[in-house]
Design an enzyme around this catalytic site. Structure first.
Site, PDB file in Angstrom:
ATOM      1  N   HIS A 221       0.645  -1.173   0.076  1.00 43.18           N
ATOM      2  CA  HIS A 221       0.108  -0.182   0.104  1.00 43.18           C
ATOM      3  C   HIS A 221       0.849   1.379   0.157  1.00 43.18           C
ATOM      4  O   HIS A 221       0.232   2.539  -0.178  1.00 43.18           O
ATOM      5  CB  HIS A 221      -0.903   0.167   1.218  1.00 43.18           C
ATOM      6  CG  HIS A 221      -0.201   0.294   2.685  1.00 43.18           C
ATOM      7  ND1 HIS A 221       0.185  -0.602   3.125  1.00 43.18           N
ATOM      8  CD2 HIS A 221      -0.176   1.373   3.020  1.00 43.18           C
ATOM      9  CE1 HIS A 221       0.830  -0.118   4.337  1.00 43.18           C
ATOM     10  NE2 HIS A 221       0.674   1.126   4.038  1.00 43.18           N
TER      11      HIS A 221
HETATM   12  C1  UD1 Z   1      -1.787   5.628   5.686  1.00 42.60           C
HETATM   13  C2  UD1 Z   1      -0.203   6.108   6.352  1.00 42.60           C
HETATM   14  C3  UD1 Z   1       0.734   4.840   6.505  1.00 42.60           C
HETATM   15  C4  UD1 Z   1       0.060   3.710   7.273  1.00 42.60           C
HETATM   16  C5  UD1 Z   1      -1.167   3.240   6.405  1.00 42.60           C
HETATM   17  C6  UD1 Z   1      -1.874   2.033   7.023  1.00 42.60           C
HETATM   18  C7  UD1 Z   1       0.003   8.386   5.987  1.00 42.60           C
HETATM   19  C8  UD1 Z   1       0.737   9.429   5.334  1.00 42.60           C
HETATM   20  N1  UD1 Z   1       0.037   6.994   5.780  1.00 42.60           N
HETATM   21  O1  UD1 Z   1      -1.451   5.076   4.348  1.00 42.60           O
HETATM   22  O2  UD1 Z   1       1.641   5.241   6.991  1.00 42.60           O
HETATM   23  O3  UD1 Z   1       0.962   2.551   7.132  1.00 42.60           O
HETATM   24  O4  UD1 Z   1      -2.174   4.327   6.408  1.00 42.60           O
HETATM   25  O5  UD1 Z   1      -2.933   1.543   6.374  1.00 42.60           O
HETATM   26  O6  UD1 Z   1      -0.606   8.965   6.989  1.00 42.60           O
HETATM   27  N2  UD1 Z   1      -8.911   5.062   1.604  1.00 42.60           N
HETATM   28  C9  UD1 Z   1     -10.139   4.438   1.530  1.00 42.60           C
HETATM   29  N3  UD1 Z   1     -10.639   4.026   2.804  1.00 42.60           N
HETATM   30  C10 UD1 Z   1     -10.167   3.979   3.856  1.00 42.60           C
HETATM   31  C11 UD1 Z   1      -8.781   4.569   3.806  1.00 42.60           C
HETATM   32  C12 UD1 Z   1      -8.257   5.049   3.078  1.00 42.60           C
HETATM   33  O7  UD1 Z   1     -10.885   4.444   0.408  1.00 42.60           O
HETATM   34  O8  UD1 Z   1     -10.707   3.555   4.550  1.00 42.60           O
HETATM   35  C13 UD1 Z   1      -8.306   5.679   0.443  1.00 42.60           C
HETATM   36  C14 UD1 Z   1      -8.059   7.149   0.755  1.00 42.60           C
HETATM   37  O9  UD1 Z   1      -9.078   7.954   0.306  1.00 42.60           O
HETATM   38  C15 UD1 Z   1      -6.900   7.462  -0.125  1.00 42.60           C
HETATM   39  C16 UD1 Z   1      -5.955   6.059  -0.193  1.00 42.60           C
HETATM   40  O10 UD1 Z   1      -7.049   5.109   0.261  1.00 42.60           O
HETATM   41  O11 UD1 Z   1      -7.265   7.633  -1.558  1.00 42.60           O
HETATM   42  C17 UD1 Z   1      -5.095   6.142   0.775  1.00 42.60           C
HETATM   43  O12 UD1 Z   1      -5.295   6.413   2.026  1.00 42.60           O
HETATM   44  P1  UD1 Z   1      -4.405   7.402   2.819  1.00 42.60           P
HETATM   45  O13 UD1 Z   1      -4.993   7.179   4.318  1.00 42.60           O
HETATM   46  O14 UD1 Z   1      -3.955   8.500   2.388  1.00 42.60           O
HETATM   47  O15 UD1 Z   1      -2.946   6.537   3.106  1.00 42.60           O
HETATM   48  P2  UD1 Z   1      -2.519   5.122   3.460  1.00 42.60           P
HETATM   49  O16 UD1 Z   1      -2.019   4.623   2.177  1.00 42.60           O
HETATM   50  O17 UD1 Z   1      -3.733   4.368   4.199  1.00 42.60           O
END
Ligand code: UD1
Length: 376
Positions: A221
């Site tokens: 991820h």
């Molecule tokens: C985040 C953390 C990372 C951690 C990870 C655990 C930061 C910079 N990164 O990364 O350190 O290891 O969480 O999983 O804070 N999304 C959904 N549904 C959700 C959550 C996220 O659709 O429940 C989508 C978001 O809208 C976005 C993408 O997934 O488009 C990434 O989510 P984001 O929270 O930005 O970062 P992670 O990759 O989850």
């Protein structure tokens, strides 16, 4: 400071002074850490108010953890997830500050290295509330990772730095952090793995195939892998090749799903690899335990693989958890060509037994709660 003996039997204290702590969580790994620390804080009489930023919002990225791990519902859910880093962190900062002004806690507790960690620390310190950071001192020395920036800034702002291991403690020392601020407590993820790691598999996707065939468990991820189409292609190619010989199970993070669709790799991957929804924590631990190898770019999973005795291949150029490398449980694959990944997976072996326990004794959360109680 290394309080080896504190905490295990600290009595509940009735307090005149402010014993309120606001904890800030938002993303999946933080719920696991908060589960063990919250429980301990409650037991010693700390009044915890939890803020969930909403960074992770899908039911299987958030709610399932609260339910399974018995974490009390957060008092506040800010509902701020998605968007660019600046937008997410900025909006969280504004809302956390408001809640802190209302709650007036003695300290703010933050976990790990996500945008929610940074927002919590920044909001608190600006209004003169001390910050305690769980999992302080980890460094990848790669400033292109958003998590590295979040860690460095959070550590710089924190009054209490709860370090999970000697490597992290030494990183803080090397940065000139005062010894009096560093409290090496062990790793709360180890506490959690000991507590929940023995439970049986309950996920239908996994149970349907019991007795479990040899599997390789995959999670990807990190932005450095998902947002670079060439790297993502190499990973997909490797997984499809591996899948000809061994079952590949891939609980898919929403970020990765979007990236695969964008890079038009979705069809290729799903034709060979078992893609499943993100697993809850207990099922994830069980899946790790049963897997022949783990392939990941997650920080937490590298350690969980080691805690549960499964070799890990990490698709990154570096790791913060260098003890897992030294002990032979973890292998980095830096150059992402599919041959290197396939070779590493088939070459993965269980290393020789060691008596070293770099991540503590499973009582990190107790030490954190005791230390907070003492210093409030
Ligand atoms: C985040 C953390 C990372 C951690 C990870 C655990 C930061 C910079 N990164 O990364 O350190 O290891 O969480 O999983 O804070 N999304 C959904 N549904 C959700 C959550 C996220 O659709 O429940 C989508 C978001 O809208 C976005 C993408 O997934 O488009 C990434 O989510 P984001 O929270 O930005 O970062 P992670 O990759 O989850």
């Amino acid at each position: 400071m290394k309080p080896d003996n504190i905490g295990i039997s600290t009595p509940k204290r009735t307090m005149q002074k402010n014993n309120k702590i606001v904890s800030v969580v938002g993303a999946r790994p933080q719920f696991v850490k908060a589960a063990v620390v919250s429980d301990r804080m409650r037991k010693v009489g700390i009044d915890e108010v939890m803020i969930h930023t909403g960074q992770h919002y899908d039911a299987n990225m958030s709610e399932v953890f609260f339910r399974e791990l018995g974490i009390p519902a957060p008092k506040y859910n800010l509902g701020i997830g998605g968007g660019m880093h600046g937008e997410m962190t900025g909006r969280q900062l504004i809302e956390i500050e408001r809640r802190l002004m209302d709650e007036k806690p003695a300290a703010v507790l933050v976990y790990g290295d996500t945008n929610s960690t940074l927002a919590g620390a920044l909001a608190a310190v600006k209004i003169d509330i001390p910050v305690a950071h769980v999992e302080a001192g980890l460094r990848s020395f790669n400033l292109r990772m958003p998590e590295e920036i979040n860690r460095i800034v959070t550590d710089r702002l924190s009054a209490i730095l709860f370090s999970p291991c000697l490597v992290a403690t030494n990183n803080l020392r090397a940065e000139g952090v005062a010894e009096s601020k560093i409290v090496e407590v062990g790793d709360v993820m180890y506490d959690a793995a000991l507590l929940y790691g023995g439970k049986p598999v309950r996920t239908p996707d996994m149970r349907g195939r019991e007795p479990v065939a040899p599997t390789v468990l995959v999670t990807i991820h990190r932005a450095e892998n998902t947002d670079d189409p060439l790297r993502l292609r190499a990973i997909v190619e490797a997984l499809c090749r591996l899948a000809r010989e061994i079952r590949i199970v891939f609980p898919l993070h929403p970020r990765t799903r979007k990236a695969l669709e964008r890079a038009q790799l979705w069809h290729e991957l799903t034709s060979r690899v078992d893609i499943i929804e993100p697993l809850g924590y207990i099922d994830m631990l069980a899946a790790v335990r049963q897997a022949r190898a783990v392939v990941t770019d997650s920080g937490g999973l590298q350690k969980e693989a080691y805690f549960l005795g499964t070799p890990c291949i990490t698709l990154r150029g570096e790791t913060e958890w260098t003890d897992t490398l030294a002990l032979g449980w973890n292998t980095l694959v830096k150059d992402l060509d599919s041959d290197a990944i396939v070779r590493a997976v088939f070459g993965a072996r269980i290393p020789r037994a060691s008596t070293e326990r770099p991540y503590g004794d499973g009582h990190a959360a107790e030490r954190i709660a005791a230390h907070l109680l003492e210093t409030l």
